[in-house]
Motif scaffolding. Structure first.
Motif, mmCIF file in Angstrom:
data_model
loop_
_atom_site.group_PDB
_atom_site.id
_atom_site.type_symbol
_atom_site.label_atom_id
_atom_site.label_comp_id
_atom_site.label_asym_id
_atom_site.label_seq_id
_atom_site.Cartn_x
_atom_site.Cartn_y
_atom_site.Cartn_z
ATOM 1 N N ARG A 72 1.182 -1.427 0.041
ATOM 2 C CA ARG A 72 -0.143 -0.327 -0.355
ATOM 3 C C ARG A 72 1.052 1.548 0.066
ATOM 4 O O ARG A 72 0.391 1.814 -0.708
ATOM 5 C CB ARG A 72 -1.099 0.202 1.289
ATOM 6 C CG ARG A 72 -1.631 1.455 1.695
ATOM 7 C CD ARG A 72 -3.186 0.592 2.685
ATOM 8 N NE ARG A 72 -3.934 -0.059 2.986
ATOM 9 C CZ ARG A 72 -4.611 -0.504 3.722
ATOM 10 N NH1 ARG A 72 -5.092 0.314 3.951
ATOM 11 N NH2 ARG A 72 -5.277 -1.363 3.322
ATOM 12 N N TYR A 73 2.691 1.557 0.895
ATOM 13 C CA TYR A 73 2.626 2.566 0.851
ATOM 14 C C TYR A 73 4.070 2.048 0.247
ATOM 15 O O TYR A 73 5.495 1.035 1.175
ATOM 16 C CB TYR A 73 3.110 3.165 2.221
ATOM 17 C CG TYR A 73 1.772 3.476 2.946
ATOM 18 C CD1 TYR A 73 0.986 4.259 2.538
ATOM 19 C CD2 TYR A 73 0.705 2.711 3.605
ATOM 20 C CE1 TYR A 73 0.053 4.845 2.938
ATOM 21 C CE2 TYR A 73 -0.366 3.337 4.130
ATOM 22 C CZ TYR A 73 -0.999 4.328 3.959
ATOM 23 O OH TYR A 73 -2.087 4.519 3.735
ATOM 24 N N PRO A 74 4.609 1.916 -0.773
ATOM 25 C CA PRO A 74 5.943 1.145 -1.675
ATOM 26 C C PRO A 74 7.012 2.079 -1.441
ATOM 27 O O PRO A 74 7.887 1.594 -1.625
ATOM 28 C CB PRO A 74 5.555 1.667 -2.700
ATOM 29 C CG PRO A 74 4.682 2.359 -3.410
ATOM 30 C CD PRO A 74 3.553 2.217 -2.071
ATOM 31 N N GLU A 75 7.273 3.245 -1.062
ATOM 32 C CA GLU A 75 8.105 4.550 -0.329
ATOM 33 C C GLU A 75 8.962 3.636 0.765
ATOM 34 O O GLU A 75 9.464 4.013 1.875
ATOM 35 C CB GLU A 75 7.984 5.830 -0.728
ATOM 36 C CG GLU A 75 7.543 5.907 -1.533
ATOM 37 C CD GLU A 75 9.181 6.079 -2.499
ATOM 38 O OE1 GLU A 75 9.433 6.251 -2.160
ATOM 39 O OE2 GLU A 75 8.650 5.183 -3.707
ATOM 40 N N VAL A 76 7.682 2.846 2.004
ATOM 41 C CA VAL A 76 7.949 2.436 3.013
ATOM 42 C C VAL A 76 9.393 1.401 3.493
ATOM 43 O O VAL A 76 8.903 0.289 2.389
ATOM 44 C CB VAL A 76 7.046 2.424 3.908
ATOM 45 C CG1 VAL A 76 7.656 1.822 5.097
ATOM 46 C CG2 VAL A 76 6.141 3.448 4.553
ATOM 47 N N THR A 77 10.203 1.625 3.436
ATOM 48 C CA THR A 77 11.530 0.062 3.517
ATOM 49 C C THR A 77 11.240 -0.158 4.813
ATOM 50 O O THR A 77 11.259 -0.262 5.423
ATOM 51 C CB THR A 77 13.052 0.566 3.301
ATOM 52 O OG1 THR A 77 12.679 1.761 2.441
ATOM 53 C CG2 THR A 77 13.572 -0.094 3.735
ATOM 54 N N PRO A 78 10.427 -1.332 4.821
ATOM 55 C CA PRO A 78 11.002 -2.438 5.981
ATOM 56 C C PRO A 78 11.464 -3.059 6.318
ATOM 57 O O PRO A 78 13.075 -3.524 5.646
ATOM 58 C CB PRO A 78 9.105 -3.162 5.703
ATOM 59 C CG PRO A 78 10.144 -3.634 4.167
ATOM 60 C CD PRO A 78 10.162 -2.890 4.260
ATOM 61 N N TYR A 79 12.397 -3.085 7.504
ATOM 62 C CA TYR A 79 13.444 -4.020 8.154
ATOM 63 C C TYR A 79 12.591 -4.545 9.536
ATOM 64 O O TYR A 79 11.882 -4.477 10.389
ATOM 65 C CB TYR A 79 13.954 -3.170 9.125
ATOM 66 C CG TYR A 79 15.390 -2.047 8.547
ATOM 67 C CD1 TYR A 79 16.348 -2.460 8.120
ATOM 68 C CD2 TYR A 79 14.220 -0.707 7.747
ATOM 69 C CE1 TYR A 79 17.620 -2.258 6.851
ATOM 70 C CE2 TYR A 79 15.547 -0.394 7.152
ATOM 71 C CZ TYR A 79 17.055 -0.779 6.732
ATOM 72 O OH TYR A 79 17.565 0.284 5.634
ATOM 73 N N LEU A 80 12.479 -6.362 9.268
ATOM 74 C CA LEU A 80 11.444 -7.505 10.263
ATOM 75 C C LEU A 80 12.792 -7.734 11.051
ATOM 76 O O LEU A 80 13.455 -8.767 10.365
ATOM 77 C CB LEU A 80 10.527 -7.914 9.423
ATOM 78 C CG LEU A 80 9.782 -8.959 10.776
ATOM 79 C CD1 LEU A 80 9.059 -8.062 11.723
ATOM 80 C CD2 LEU A 80 9.049 -10.080 9.333
ATOM 81 N N TYR A 81 12.914 -7.704 12.112
ATOM 82 C CA TYR A 81 13.584 -8.728 13.292
ATOM 83 C C TYR A 81 13.189 -9.386 13.911
ATOM 84 O O TYR A 81 11.994 -9.533 14.284
ATOM 85 C CB TYR A 81 14.862 -7.530 13.925
ATOM 86 C CG TYR A 81 15.322 -6.607 13.729
ATOM 87 C CD1 TYR A 81 16.128 -6.388 12.819
ATOM 88 C CD2 TYR A 81 14.210 -5.157 13.519
ATOM 89 C CE1 TYR A 81 17.421 -5.682 12.134
ATOM 90 C CE2 TYR A 81 15.878 -3.868 12.108
ATOM 91 C CZ TYR A 81 16.909 -4.581 11.942
ATOM 92 O OH TYR A 81 17.770 -2.965 10.977
ATOM 93 N N LEU A 82 13.377 -10.981 13.835
ATOM 94 C CA LEU A 82 12.373 -12.006 13.881
ATOM 95 C C LEU A 82 13.772 -12.011 15.411
ATOM 96 O O LEU A 82 14.479 -12.871 14.939
ATOM 97 C CB LEU A 82 11.678 -12.972 13.313
ATOM 98 C CG LEU A 82 11.160 -12.948 12.188
ATOM 99 C CD1 LEU A 82 11.438 -13.534 10.811
ATOM 100 C CD2 LEU A 82 9.518 -12.605 12.856
ATOM 101 N N ASN A 83 13.559 -12.570 16.482
ATOM 102 C CA ASN A 83 14.256 -12.682 17.737
ATOM 103 C C ASN A 83 13.164 -12.844 18.885
ATOM 104 O O ASN A 83 11.794 -12.936 18.412
ATOM 105 C CB ASN A 83 15.064 -11.987 18.164
ATOM 106 C CG ASN A 83 14.925 -10.758 18.332
ATOM 107 O OD1 ASN A 83 13.957 -10.396 19.404
ATOM 108 N ND2 ASN A 83 14.789 -9.379 17.353
ATOM 109 N N ASP A 84 13.202 -14.183 19.803
ATOM 110 C CA ASP A 84 12.288 -14.030 21.112
ATOM 111 C C ASP A 84 13.096 -13.157 21.892
ATOM 112 O O ASP A 84 13.227 -14.114 23.486
ATOM 113 C CB ASP A 84 12.748 -15.418 21.335
ATOM 114 C CG ASP A 84 11.828 -16.121 20.367
ATOM 115 O OD1 ASP A 84 10.591 -16.375 20.076
ATOM 116 O OD2 ASP A 84 12.213 -16.703 19.471
#
Length: 312
Positions: free
Chosen positions: A117-129
């Motif tokens: 929906r917002y292609p100018e947003v750059t996602p960083y997804l950090y997966l940890n517990d």
């Protein structure tokens, strides 16, 4: 005075750890500050602060009111900022941290839809517990089970949950189904490691009776997704958040056991310790992309995802 002004005053008192310093920031005399605080406490009929000559501390009610003040003030200031500067293009980085199970099953598809929906947003997804120091990590949004002891953070519940013991049907056919917590001594258990601590003492409550059982795990991991995968493979019994394994239970890949008991890794029997929460910094001018993502995230969890409700 209006309620918004009272909220600003109370947040300033907590921020400066005193009425005099807060009064200097707000341009109010110590007598005025004292009178307004007393009036605020009288309005709600509760004590908000414990005060001595050198120190103040929040009561339980004061802590609840303070968190609400920060969230409301943050929202109002953000709205004012948008009105003053106009709605700008939604772009920039969006850094999110989430447990692996929740991150892959729920957050990843939501984030993908948001970025579409917002292609100018750059996602960083950090997966940890692991819990992070949000102020120092640079993470915009942290999704975690339980609460974090930091009054400078905004915490909102994303979904209710509870701990369940679960195993594959094949494992239960082979090893039998435990009927009491003590029966776990004869079972293969799968245990989490948190901050180098082996979480092998599991706590149970049935009505008012409490019981702690130290299991002898066959496997350990600091990754909740690995624990879930081992359970699916039939390696043993896991103590998991219901949200993590709800789809597996619905599709009969996993079966819950000892269902009458409240379960946890610690002695707390508070249901809030197992809820899934969103935590983020209180910012005077929160970027629009973060605010939009939070709204989008809550909307998805409330309207589209089959998230279970907490039960005893």
């Amino acid at each position: 005075m209006d309620k918004f002004s009272d909220m600003e005053m109370f947040a300033s008192i907590v921020k400066h750890q005193g009425l005099a310093a807060a009064g200097r920031e707000l341009g109010l005399s110590p007598a005025t500050m004292t009178a307004r605080l007393q009036a605020l406490e009288e309005r709600y009929g509760i004590k908000l602060l414990n005060r001595s000559t050198r120190h103040i501390s929040l009561t339980d009610s004061g802590d609840l009111y303070h968190k609400a003040c920060l969230e409301i003030l943050d929202s109002v200031r953000g709205t004012e900022n948008l009105l003053q500067k106009g709605v700008k293009e939604v772009k920039g980085s969006l850094k999110i941290s989430a447990p692996k199970d929740v991150g892959k099953q729920y957050i990843l598809p939501i984030l993908s839809e948001f970025v579409e929906r917002y292609p100018e947003v750059t996602p960083y997804l950090y997966l940890n517990d692991h819990l992070s120091n949000i102020a120092e990590s640079g993470i915009d949004v942290v999704i975690r089970y339980g609460e974090l002891a930091d009054s400078n953070l905004i915490l909102r519940r994303l979904a209710s949950s509870r701990r369940v013991l679960c195993a594959s049907p094949e494992y239960l056919v082979k090893k039998g189904t435990p009927l009491t917590p003590q029966d776990l001594a004869g079972h293969d258990c799968l245990a989490m490691i948190r901050s180098h601590e082996e979480l092998k003492t599991w706590h149970f409550q049935l009505n008012e009776q409490r019981k702690s059982v130290t299991v002898v795990p066959k496997r350990f991991s600091d990754d909740g997704e690995v624990i879930r995968r081992w359970a699916l493979e039939g390696a043993g019994i896991a103590l998991k958040s219901l949200i993590d394994v709800q789809v597996d239970i619905n599709e009969r890949r996993l079966v819950t056991v000892l269902n009458g008991y409240m379960k946890n890794f610690d002695t707390s029997t508070s249901m809030s310790s197992t809820n899934l929460n969103v935590v983020y910094m209180s910012r005077q001018y929160q970027p629009k992309r973060i605010r939009l993502f939070l709204d989008f995230l809550f909307e998805k969890f409330e309207t589209e995802l089959n998230i279970p409700k907490a039960r005893g």
